[in-house]
Motif scaffolding. Structure first.
Motif: not given
Lengths: 413, 136
Positions: A44, A299, A325, A327, A329, A334, A336, A380, A384, B68, B70-72, B74-77
């Motif tokens: 990643q 991503v 979407y 994000w 940091d 943060r 988003r 956020f 959506r 998934l 997806l955000c790896g 970081c509490c974003s998805c």
């Protein structure tokens, strides 16, 4: 390595890796390989400018799948090679190692190469870019002994890197050529918020600064020169001025180019037979951009397009693009973002930037198209749905943080 | 399936372990603790974990392919949603307000809902049982 693969994926980033993973999840048999220029298993990228650069997260912690996954799922990783040409009539690719590898379906997912500054000294030791694990490792090694670091470019990569390196104790200067940071990707309110945030953490932010050259001492970088004559002494500089999609071989094979990528349809098909392009390399019509063709560098987009191609190859229908979407940091802030701005005609501020908790909502002809939320996960998450529904919104109502966006979403249709 | 999975050109100093060189933040405890994870097909997996990693990493690296993330992490998805077994709720703790804001958009929110990337594994959690939430 085989002579031919049923699905040959070029590029082992988020998009390419998730294409392969989704094929196996959807029980697609057949031979699958990923050709990748790097000598690592798919990983990643977001941690490269943050936790990995800070030394807080080992590289074994952000592999897309554990090492054993790829062999267990019979996905060949062909590392350390680049595809230099595509022979669409033979259905094969040629690598820089002189190999010819055949395909039944080809998925082009090479991502971008960092743009470099074409000025004297751009290749001096101490001048870095940040795209790969190798880049991040080299930057971290150099940054450990650097007292002064200059970040060239005030985009997400530059700002995230500035935040990380500042926390490590370096004196950091961000040089941005335009009149605000994040100008390409965020509303001005968001730009000014981040500018102030970086200054509050001791980062010097130079807006309207043009880099004219790099000065060296003892064969290493010693300063960055600006076109106004100013000299910024530093031992490390990071050039973060965006990237260019690696689509040369596709273009040479006759694919149509658009927005710096290859034009594809809604299922990521290029005009070439059984050749797909995804992620940074793909310019696709997007319902969240009002149907316009856009090239997204994120991503989420790379993963979703990879999954979409895999579903197509599995003979399965596609739910269509998810709401874009993104994000970022930086420090304890943060961001988003959901939806795509850029085609909006008004923005509404919701909350107070000084309170470190706010959102900026972009609106086109009264419809909600994008939300940048800073430390506001509820906006956020709920926003959506508004973006997805392209909901008509009352600017007064959405400006009031006391009214949950979810209530507006439910009454919008 | 023949041949190696990781195939690098001759002459290249290839190491598939290259991205394991930097072991910063790697687990320090050699003691093997386990967590039970029920996947979306209803199968139960017993996975070892290392203290200091997240439950999301434990699930991903344990070979369960359902999340998934997806955000790896970081509490974003909100794509790593799990249900924590009732008996473990007190030990695992509640979702933070930030995490809850994301979880609330799930159609499958229950009292034991957590984002697995936000659960840091410790030895006290050995024996924990979770179920991966359905896809939203």
């Amino acid at each position: 390595m085989r002579e031919q693969y049923d699905v040959l994926i070029v590029g082992g980033g988020h998009g390419g890796a998730n294409t392969a993973v989704t094929l196996r999840q959807r029980a697609v048999g057949g031979t699958v390989a990923i050709i990748d220029a790097e000598l690592t298993l798919p990983y990643q990228r977001p941690p490269l400018s943050k936790a990995y650069l800070a030394g807080a997260l080992g590289a074994d912690r952000f592999l897309i799948r554990p090492e054993s996954y790829w062999s267990e799922h019979e996905i060949d990783i062909l590392g350390g090679r680049r595809v230099v040409a595509i022979a669409t009539e033979d259905r094969s690719v040629i690598t820089d190692q002189g190999e010819t590898i055949g395909y039944r379906n080809l998925v082009w997912a090479t991502g971008s190469t960092p743009r470099r500054l074409n000025i004297p000294g751009h290749d001096l030791p101490g001048v870095h870019v940040l795209r790969t694990l190798v880049d991040a490792t080299a930057l971290r090694r150099d940054a450990e002994s650097a007292a002064d670091i200059v970040l060239i470019g005030g985009g997400y990569i530059g700002l995230e890197t500035a935040a990380t390196l500042t926390k490590l104790g370096a004196r950091v200067t961000v040089v941005e050529s335009l009149d605000r940071v994040l100008s390409r990707v965020a509303d001005e309110v968001v730009s000014r918020f981040y500018e102030a945030e970086h200054r509050a953490h001791g980062v010097e932010v130079r807006l309207g600064g043009q880099v004219a050259g790099f000065e060296s001492s003892g064969g290493r970088l010693s300063a960055v020169h600006l076109s106004n004559g100013e000299v910024l002494p530093c031992q490390v500089a990071v050039v973060g001025i965006g990237g260019e999609a690696e689509v040369g071989p596709l273009a040479a094979a006759g694919a149509n180019l658009e927005c710096g990528g290859v034009l594809v349809d809604a299922r990521c098909r290029t005009g070439l037979p059984d050749v797909f392009a995804i992620g940074d390399c793909a310019a696709a019509p997007n319902p969240y951009a009002g149907g316009r063709v856009v090239r997204l560098e994120s991503v989420q987009n790379a993963v979703d397009q990879g999954m979409s191609v895999a579903r197509l190859l599995a003979g399965q229908s596609d739910p269509g693009p998810t709401v874009p979407y993104f994000w970022s940091d930086q420090y304890d802030v943060r961001l988003r973002t959901t939806g795509l701005s850029g085609h909006h005609d008004a923005t509404v501020l919701r909350g107070d930037p000084h309170g470190h908790n706010f959102s900026v909502i972009s609106v086109t002809v009264g419809r909600d198209v994008a939300i940048d939320s800073v430390n506001a996960p509820k906006d956020f998450a709920q926003g959506r749905a508004l973006v997805q529904a392209s909901a008509y919104v009352d600017p007064l109502a959405i400006a009031d943080p006391a009214i949950p966006l979810a209530e507006l979403a439910s009454s919008s249709r | 399936m023949t041949g190696r999975t990781f195939d690098a050109p001759a002459g290249a100093k290839a190491s598939r372990l290259q991205n394991r060189d930097a072991n910063v933040g790697a687990p320090s405890s050699p003691r093997q603790a386990v967590v039970q994870v029920i996947d979306r097909a209803g199968h139960t997996h017993t996975l070892g974990f290392s203290s200091g990693t997240s439950l999301m990493e434990t699930i991903r690296d344990g070979g369960i392919d359902d999340i998934l993330a997806l955000c790896g992490g970081c509490c974003s998805c909100a794509t790593c949603h799990v249900f924590v077994d009732d008996t473990w709720l007190a030990e695992v703790g509640l979702a933070s307000p930030e995490e809850l804001d994301l979880l609330e958009t799930s159609e499958h929110l229950v009292a034991g809902s957590r984002l697995s990337c936000q659960i840091e594994m410790t030895e006290q959690l050995s024996g924990l049982s979770v179920t991966i939430a359905p896809e939203d």
